[in-house]
Design a protein around this motif. Sequence first.
Motif, PDB file in Angstrom:
ATOM      1  N   TRP A   6     -14.502  -6.627  -1.395  1.00  0.00           N
ATOM      2  CA  TRP A   6     -14.099  -7.858  -0.714  1.00  0.00           C
ATOM      3  C   TRP A   6     -12.576  -7.926  -0.742  1.00  0.00           C
ATOM      4  CZ3 TRP A   6     -15.015 -13.478  -2.898  1.00  0.00           C
ATOM      5  CH2 TRP A   6     -14.525 -14.413  -1.977  1.00  0.00           C
ATOM      6  N   ARG A   7     -11.974  -7.674   0.407  1.00  0.00           N
ATOM      7  CA  ARG A   7     -10.526  -7.743   0.523  1.00  0.00           C
ATOM      8  C   ARG A   7     -10.137  -9.148   0.982  1.00  0.00           C
ATOM      9  NH1 ARG A   7      -9.555  -2.334   4.157  1.00  0.00           N
ATOM     10  NH2 ARG A   7     -10.336  -0.788   2.660  1.00  0.00           N
ATOM     11  N   THR A   8      -9.308  -9.793   0.224  1.00  0.00           N
ATOM     12  CA  THR A   8      -8.904 -11.156   0.566  1.00  0.00           C
ATOM     13  C   THR A   8      -7.456 -11.175   1.025  1.00  0.00           C
ATOM     14  OG1 THR A   8      -8.292 -11.562  -1.739  1.00  0.00           O
ATOM     15  CG2 THR A   8     -10.517 -12.165  -1.072  1.00  0.00           C
ATOM     16  N   GLY A   9      -7.178 -12.085   1.966  1.00  0.00           N
ATOM     17  CA  GLY A   9      -5.817 -12.242   2.450  1.00  0.00           C
ATOM     18  C   GLY A   9      -5.301 -11.059   3.226  1.00  0.00           C
ATOM     19  N   THR A  10      -6.200 -10.278   3.860  1.00  0.00           N
ATOM     20  CA  THR A  10      -5.784  -9.049   4.525  1.00  0.00           C
ATOM     21  C   THR A  10      -5.372  -9.285   5.969  1.00  0.00           C
ATOM     22  OG1 THR A  10      -8.058  -8.607   5.126  1.00  0.00           O
ATOM     23  CG2 THR A  10      -7.260  -7.615   3.091  1.00  0.00           C
ATOM     24  N   THR A  11      -4.569  -8.378   6.485  1.00  0.00           N
ATOM     25  CA  THR A  11      -4.159  -8.396   7.878  1.00  0.00           C
ATOM     26  C   THR A  11      -5.144  -7.575   8.692  1.00  0.00           C
ATOM     27  OG1 THR A  11      -1.849  -8.565   7.263  1.00  0.00           O
ATOM     28  CG2 THR A  11      -2.318  -7.809   9.492  1.00  0.00           C
ATOM     29  N   PRO A  12      -5.762  -8.143   9.721  1.00  0.00           N
ATOM     30  CA  PRO A  12      -6.737  -7.388  10.501  1.00  0.00           C
ATOM     31  C   PRO A  12      -6.119  -6.162  11.154  1.00  0.00           C
ATOM     32  CG  PRO A  12      -6.878  -9.727  10.994  1.00  0.00           C
ATOM     33  CD  PRO A  12      -5.640  -9.522  10.177  1.00  0.00           C
ATOM     34  N   ALA A  13      -6.918  -5.104  11.282  1.00  0.00           N
ATOM     35  CA  ALA A  13      -6.433  -3.884  11.910  1.00  0.00           C
ATOM     36  C   ALA A  13      -5.995  -4.143  13.347  1.00  0.00           C
ATOM     37  CB  ALA A  13      -7.535  -2.815  11.867  1.00  0.00           C
ATOM     38  N   ALA A  14      -6.699  -5.043  14.048  1.00  0.00           N
ATOM     39  CA  ALA A  14      -6.324  -5.340  15.427  1.00  0.00           C
ATOM     40  C   ALA A  14      -4.913  -5.897  15.511  1.00  0.00           C
ATOM     41  CB  ALA A  14      -7.324  -6.322  16.038  1.00  0.00           C
ATOM     42  N   PRO A 202      -7.082  -8.171  -4.139  1.00  0.00           N
ATOM     43  CA  PRO A 202      -6.121  -9.149  -3.590  1.00  0.00           C
ATOM     44  C   PRO A 202      -5.344  -8.556  -2.426  1.00  0.00           C
ATOM     45  CG  PRO A 202      -5.224  -8.134  -5.543  1.00  0.00           C
ATOM     46  CD  PRO A 202      -6.613  -7.569  -5.389  1.00  0.00           C
ATOM     47  N   PRO A 203      -4.619  -9.405  -1.669  1.00  0.00           N
ATOM     48  CA  PRO A 203      -3.796  -8.902  -0.564  1.00  0.00           C
ATOM     49  C   PRO A 203      -2.595  -8.123  -1.081  1.00  0.00           C
ATOM     50  CG  PRO A 203      -3.381 -11.235  -0.912  1.00  0.00           C
ATOM     51  CD  PRO A 203      -4.527 -10.868  -1.821  1.00  0.00           C
ATOM     52  N   ALA A 204      -2.083  -7.255  -0.205  1.00  0.00           N
ATOM     53  CA  ALA A 204      -0.853  -6.547  -0.551  1.00  0.00           C
ATOM     54  C   ALA A 204       0.317  -7.522  -0.567  1.00  0.00           C
ATOM     55  CB  ALA A 204      -0.594  -5.435   0.469  1.00  0.00           C
ATOM     56  N   ALA A 205       1.289  -7.261  -1.398  1.00  0.00           N
ATOM     57  CA  ALA A 205       2.444  -8.147  -1.526  1.00  0.00           C
ATOM     58  C   ALA A 205       3.189  -8.247  -0.201  1.00  0.00           C
ATOM     59  CB  ALA A 205       3.389  -7.623  -2.608  1.00  0.00           C
ATOM     60  N   GLY A 206       3.600  -9.482   0.146  1.00  0.00           N
ATOM     61  CA  GLY A 206       4.443  -9.692   1.318  1.00  0.00           C
ATOM     62  C   GLY A 206       3.690  -9.800   2.626  1.00  0.00           C
ATOM     63  N   THR A 207       2.343  -9.814   2.596  1.00  0.00           N
ATOM     64  CA  THR A 207       1.578  -9.942   3.835  1.00  0.00           C
ATOM     65  C   THR A 207       0.727 -11.190   3.785  1.00  0.00           C
ATOM     66  OG1 THR A 207      -0.312  -8.695   3.003  1.00  0.00           O
ATOM     67  CG2 THR A 207       1.439  -7.433   4.065  1.00  0.00           C
ATOM     68  N   ASP A 208       0.336 -11.631   4.965  1.00  0.00           N
ATOM     69  CA  ASP A 208      -0.627 -12.724   5.065  1.00  0.00           C
ATOM     70  C   ASP A 208      -1.689 -12.314   6.066  1.00  0.00           C
ATOM     71  OD1 ASP A 208       0.366 -13.109   7.613  1.00  0.00           O
ATOM     72  OD2 ASP A 208       1.657 -14.796   7.035  1.00  0.00           O
ATOM     73  N   ALA A 209      -2.542 -13.270   6.418  1.00  0.00           N
ATOM     74  CA  ALA A 209      -3.647 -12.928   7.313  1.00  0.00           C
ATOM     75  C   ALA A 209      -3.254 -12.985   8.769  1.00  0.00           C
ATOM     76  CB  ALA A 209      -4.822 -13.874   7.060  1.00  0.00           C
ATOM     77  N   GLY A 210      -2.013 -13.178   9.111  1.00  0.00           N
ATOM     78  CA  GLY A 210      -1.657 -13.363  10.501  1.00  0.00           C
ATOM     79  C   GLY A 210      -0.923 -12.226  11.151  1.00  0.00           C
ATOM     80  N   GLY A 211      -0.700 -11.117  10.491  1.00  0.00           N
ATOM     81  CA  GLY A 211      -0.053 -10.001  11.114  1.00  0.00           C
ATOM     82  C   GLY A 211       1.447 -10.156  11.219  1.00  0.00           C
ATOM     83  N   THR A 212       2.032 -11.058  10.421  1.00  0.00           N
ATOM     84  CA  THR A 212       3.476 -11.252  10.420  1.00  0.00           C
ATOM     85  C   THR A 212       3.998 -10.970   9.036  1.00  0.00           C
ATOM     86  OG1 THR A 212       3.276 -13.577   9.813  1.00  0.00           O
ATOM     87  CG2 THR A 212       3.243 -13.066  12.168  1.00  0.00           C
ATOM     88  N   ASP A 213       5.318 -11.023   8.878  1.00  0.00           N
ATOM     89  CA  ASP A 213       5.842 -10.845   7.530  1.00  0.00           C
ATOM     90  C   ASP A 213       5.712 -12.150   6.760  1.00  0.00           C
ATOM     91  OD1 ASP A 213       7.900 -12.550   8.305  1.00  0.00           O
ATOM     92  OD2 ASP A 213       9.301 -10.924   8.738  1.00  0.00           O
ATOM     93  N   ALA A 214       6.135 -12.133   5.502  1.00  0.00           N
ATOM     94  CA  ALA A 214       5.919 -13.300   4.642  1.00  0.00           C
ATOM     95  C   ALA A 214       6.636 -14.535   5.152  1.00  0.00           C
ATOM     96  CB  ALA A 214       6.376 -12.972   3.215  1.00  0.00           C
ATOM     97  N   ALA A 215       7.689 -14.353   5.941  1.00  0.00           N
ATOM     98  CA  ALA A 215       8.439 -15.501   6.469  1.00  0.00           C
ATOM     99  C   ALA A 215       7.781 -16.098   7.697  1.00  0.00           C
ATOM    100  CB  ALA A 215       9.865 -15.072   6.808  1.00  0.00           C
ATOM    101  N   GLY A 216       6.760 -15.421   8.271  1.00  0.00           N
ATOM    102  CA  GLY A 216       6.064 -15.944   9.428  1.00  0.00           C
ATOM    103  C   GLY A 216       6.804 -15.736  10.725  1.00  0.00           C
ATOM    104  N   THR A 217       7.740 -14.789  10.810  1.00  0.00           N
ATOM    105  CA  THR A 217       8.486 -14.538  12.037  1.00  0.00           C
ATOM    106  C   THR A 217       7.944 -13.320  12.740  1.00  0.00           C
ATOM    107  OG1 THR A 217      10.100 -13.184  10.857  1.00  0.00           O
ATOM    108  CG2 THR A 217      10.568 -15.539  11.050  1.00  0.00           C
ATOM    109  N   ASP A 218       8.232 -13.191  14.037  1.00  0.00           N
ATOM    110  CA  ASP A 218       7.778 -12.043  14.805  1.00  0.00           C
ATOM    111  C   ASP A 218       8.706 -10.868  14.535  1.00  0.00           C
ATOM    112  OD1 ASP A 218       6.388 -10.538  16.771  1.00  0.00           O
ATOM    113  OD2 ASP A 218       8.074 -10.882  18.110  1.00  0.00           O
ATOM    114  N   ALA A 219       8.139  -9.819  13.959  1.00  0.00           N
ATOM    115  CA  ALA A 219       8.961  -8.679  13.565  1.00  0.00           C
ATOM    116  C   ALA A 219       9.260  -7.753  14.732  1.00  0.00           C
ATOM    117  CB  ALA A 219       8.260  -7.899  12.454  1.00  0.00           C
TER     118      ALA A 219
END
Length: 724
Positions: A6-14, A202-219
Amino acid sequence: MTAHEWRTGTTPAAEQQREPAESAGAAGAAGANGATGSADRAAFVVDCHRGLRGPYTGLGSLLREVVPLAIKAQPGITDRHVTEILSVAPELRPAIGVGPETLTSLAAPEERTRIYPANRTRRLAHGAVELLAEYAAVAGGGPLRLVFERVEHADYTDQEFLAILLRRARPDRIRVTVATGGGGGLVDELAAALGRYARRTPPAAGTDAGGTDAAGTDAGGRTQEELLHAFVAADGTSQDPAETAAYEQADPALRATLHDRRAAELLARDELTLGLGAIPYHLERGSDPAGAGADALYEAARHCGAMGFYHSVIDFGTRGRDLTDPETQMERFWHLSTRASSAMVVLGQTVEAEPTYIDLRARYDLPELQLSTGYALAMLYTRFHPAELRDHHLARAYINNSIAIASLLTDPEQRAFHSVFQKNGLALIEMRTGRIERALRLVSDGIAYLDRELPGEKHRLHRSVLVHNRGKVYLAMGRLEEALADLSKVIELDPNYADYYFDRADVRRRLGDLAGAVADCDTAISLSPPFYELHYNRGDIKAEAGDVEGALADFGYVVELEPDQLDARVNLVGLLMEGGDPAAAEPHVEEGLVLHPGDPRLLHLRGELALERGDMGAARQDFDAALRADPGLVPALASRAALAHEAGDHGAALADLTAALEADPDNGDLLYNRGYVHEAAGRWAEAVEDYTRALELAGDDDRDELLNRRAVARSALMGTAGAQ
């Protein structure tokens, strides 16, 4: 054995795979499909977000990949699972053909008077798990690895499937990874299965579930236009804050145009399940939400209702109703409302459903609406409401009103159908109030009326339902031969409907035709996805017929399908112990007590296992606990009496056996045992009395032993003559 994950807080492959300048069309193809296969044929990654394809978004995406591979690996592997495959992924019909059709599946929507039970999705899920296990066995290359992403956004059907998959799949054969982002969204069954069968990472450091960096900006440095297009192309499933912001800030007219365009692209693909997710999402937000949007939601609700996906029916019906004007679109408003409320009823949410029917009756004076909602309310009050809310008198009032309206319809066909349909509902009320002869007359008259008034090809489904109902009435009356005749007739009319064989097996068993009953269960099993009730009944019949091995297999399978089925577990443990295999019985007892703490039957069985080990103290504790929970539990009373007798406490043994006989006065074994204790205590007259009564009940195999024991008691009581 390595656990599932069970991977939590992961970024989807899509999300990870998106290119910064990705076009709306390219992103949409990946998003709406919901699946990403890896180069390794044994590894599959699927997106479960219900916004893509609604019910079974994840499982359907997986099957669209796996089924062609399974057919290639072993032709015919899918033959046993056609119903499950086509229910979940209808786009595979060209690859596997059409499964067994029933009058229900063939009926026109306006003639469909039978619906699937709420647990149909569990049957489909079990069948899908077994298909995957069969494919894993022939695919080779180590365990089949399955990754399910964005599960917190999955439809109920996918979450139910995953809970069952985690429980039933051996990790050395199928390795399951469930990936979830932040927040809740998991149904209780899946949350419990993850906690028990999966290792949490747990999730990898510095990622969230939205496919952005920890600051929530578009990379990726995308423009606002690119972000807007990406949001629309994700079909309402984007978790990217930059894309969401761009969409919210865009001109509403532009957004509607983009939604219309995206809906057209998806419609052109002609894939049914897109109409259960992405297509209605876009049309709701396009240029015609109350028209095209409401229509798409109605069609999605209609399809899901026909398939038994009731949680989605509530969602689609409620969303469509919110878009519809009750004054200018009254028919659409009415049908969307009743779709949602009917699904609530099937799921047991009857109190929540009733106000919708009352509201519609207050809004409109349309005869057909008053007729149908009157029937619905009658069924609530006679069948579906909790027992404390049922009111058969009120149910009869509602149904009589509907019968009166039906009799006034001007179209002869509609008048005939609706009159018979409503009177069939009245027959159910009569059954539930003990007026069985009246119920039989109503159903029989309805069959004759339809035969007289309608051409034979019209309403074939409802005609079969009436014959089935009459068979059930005959069964309730104990008229078994007539019940058998009607159930055999309905099987001729609808030979692929499994439930009819299930019911006929019951009748055949009562008639003493155990072989015929087993044959009917076999046929039903061949026509249906895994259906635990069928295996339970077949196990019971096999046990009665002396086929212990067959009964063990069926009861064991029931417990595998649904571990909380207590009766099957008790029967399974009892047969194992009678067969001299307490080691196999013990884990079933322990598992049962985890699921049913304090259950008296399981406590008694655990005491019997302690006896097998020679632990008299533990056995006595369990027997005492079982009888505290159920003072009238006959097997526990008998077992505790045996312990007391062994310890020389004849008074305690006699007290327990007497209590057992009060609950089961015609039990010859109990009478024999009490006679034996009386004999050991020197109570010769009482022993003779119990042995005599036991002889009246005994079969030929037991008579010699009973006569022998009574001879001993009579010898002590009256000398040799009595014993002779």
